[in-house]
Every structure is written in structure tokens, then in C-alpha cells.
Scaffold this motif. Structure first.
Motif, PDB file in Angstrom:
ATOM      1  N   VAL A  48      -1.371   0.431   4.725  1.00 15.54           N
ATOM      2  CA  VAL A  48      -0.328   1.414   4.988  1.00 15.54           C
ATOM      3  C   VAL A  48      -0.720   2.285   6.174  1.00 15.54           C
ATOM      4  O   VAL A  48      -1.898   2.449   6.489  1.00 15.54           O
ATOM      5  N   PRO A  90      -2.276   7.495  -1.074  1.00 16.84           N
ATOM      6  CA  PRO A  90      -1.057   7.465  -1.881  1.00 16.84           C
ATOM      7  C   PRO A  90       0.166   7.351  -0.961  1.00 16.84           C
ATOM      8  O   PRO A  90       0.272   8.060   0.018  1.00 16.84           O
ATOM      9  N   LEU A  91       1.035   6.430  -1.268  1.00 16.60           N
ATOM     10  CA  LEU A  91       2.246   6.227  -0.466  1.00 16.60           C
ATOM     11  C   LEU A  91       3.448   6.569  -1.329  1.00 16.60           C
ATOM     12  O   LEU A  91       3.664   5.952  -2.360  1.00 16.60           O
ATOM     13  N   PRO A 137      -8.309   5.206  -1.037  1.00 13.81           N
ATOM     14  CA  PRO A 137      -6.890   4.825  -1.140  1.00 13.81           C
ATOM     15  C   PRO A 137      -5.967   5.938  -0.656  1.00 13.81           C
ATOM     16  O   PRO A 137      -6.248   7.114  -0.822  1.00 13.81           O
ATOM     17  N   GLN A 189      -5.586   1.637   2.873  1.00 17.88           N
ATOM     18  CA  GLN A 189      -4.945   0.851   1.833  1.00 17.88           C
ATOM     19  C   GLN A 189      -4.487   1.766   0.708  1.00 17.88           C
ATOM     20  O   GLN A 189      -5.135   2.774   0.403  1.00 17.88           O
ATOM     21  N   ASP A 190      -3.363   1.381   0.095  1.00 20.85           N
ATOM     22  CA  ASP A 190      -2.896   2.145  -1.052  1.00 20.85           C
ATOM     23  C   ASP A 190      -3.672   1.688  -2.288  1.00 20.85           C
ATOM     24  O   ASP A 190      -4.584   0.864  -2.192  1.00 20.85           O
ATOM     25  N   ILE A 196       4.386   0.091   4.877  1.00 19.35           N
ATOM     26  CA  ILE A 196       3.466  -0.900   4.326  1.00 19.35           C
ATOM     27  C   ILE A 196       3.438  -2.065   5.306  1.00 19.35           C
ATOM     28  O   ILE A 196       4.484  -2.495   5.802  1.00 19.35           O
TER      29      ILE A 196
END
Length: 83
Positions: A38, A79-80, A77, A31-32, A49
Motif C-alpha cells: 500500500v 492500516p489502510l 504494517p 504492507q497492510d 493497494i
């Protein structure tokens, strides 16, 4: 008596394998920072996503050829970056 004459045996060499194709990329699923699921390619060149964890894993699995170990789940998390 006939002398034994050794027979030469033609061995077929093992055909050389074509150069290995580049392996499909590895993906990381998680997850972001906002809680979206993601899937991100390890080099950061692809990903997306998704509505659910299952959708993210399915995408990553299809992209990697479903090889074991190529779709780990992130512990934190992810990062996207959207370019």
C-alpha cells in the motif's frame, strides 16, 4: 576641469516570488496487515493497494514529485482505511 556628477543608477528590485504552492503530500509505503503493498498519503486522504512494492513506490513518487525523503518505507504494517 569638469566636476564629477554622481550618476543615479536605477536598480531593478528582485521580483517577488509568487506565493509558494502547497507542497505535494508525503506518502508512506509498506504492507497492510494482510500483506498487500500500500501507499498512503500522510494525512490519510489518498492512497491505494498495489500489486508490488515497486508499483506502490512508483505511485507515491509520482504523487510527491519524486522528492527525496517523501516516500519512506514503513517498518511495520500500515492500516489502510477504505472510505
Amino acid at each position: 576641469m569638469n566636476p564629477v556628477t554622481p550618476m543615479s543608477v536605477a536598480l531593478n528590485p528582485i521580483p517577488s516570488l509568487p506565493p509558494a504552492a502547497s507542497a505535494p503530500p508525503s506518502y508512506l509505503v509498506g504492507q497492510d496487515g494482510e500483506g498487500h503493498w500500500v501507499a498512503v498519503e500522510a494525512g490519510g486522504r489518498a492512497g491505494g493497494i498495489f500489486r508490488s512494492r515497486q508499483d506502490a513506490i512508483r505511485y507515491a513518487c509520482l504523487e510527491t514529485g519524486c522528492r527525496p525523503g517523501d516516500v519512506p518505507l514503513a517498518a511495520g504494517p500500515i492500516p489502510l482505511r477504505l472510505s
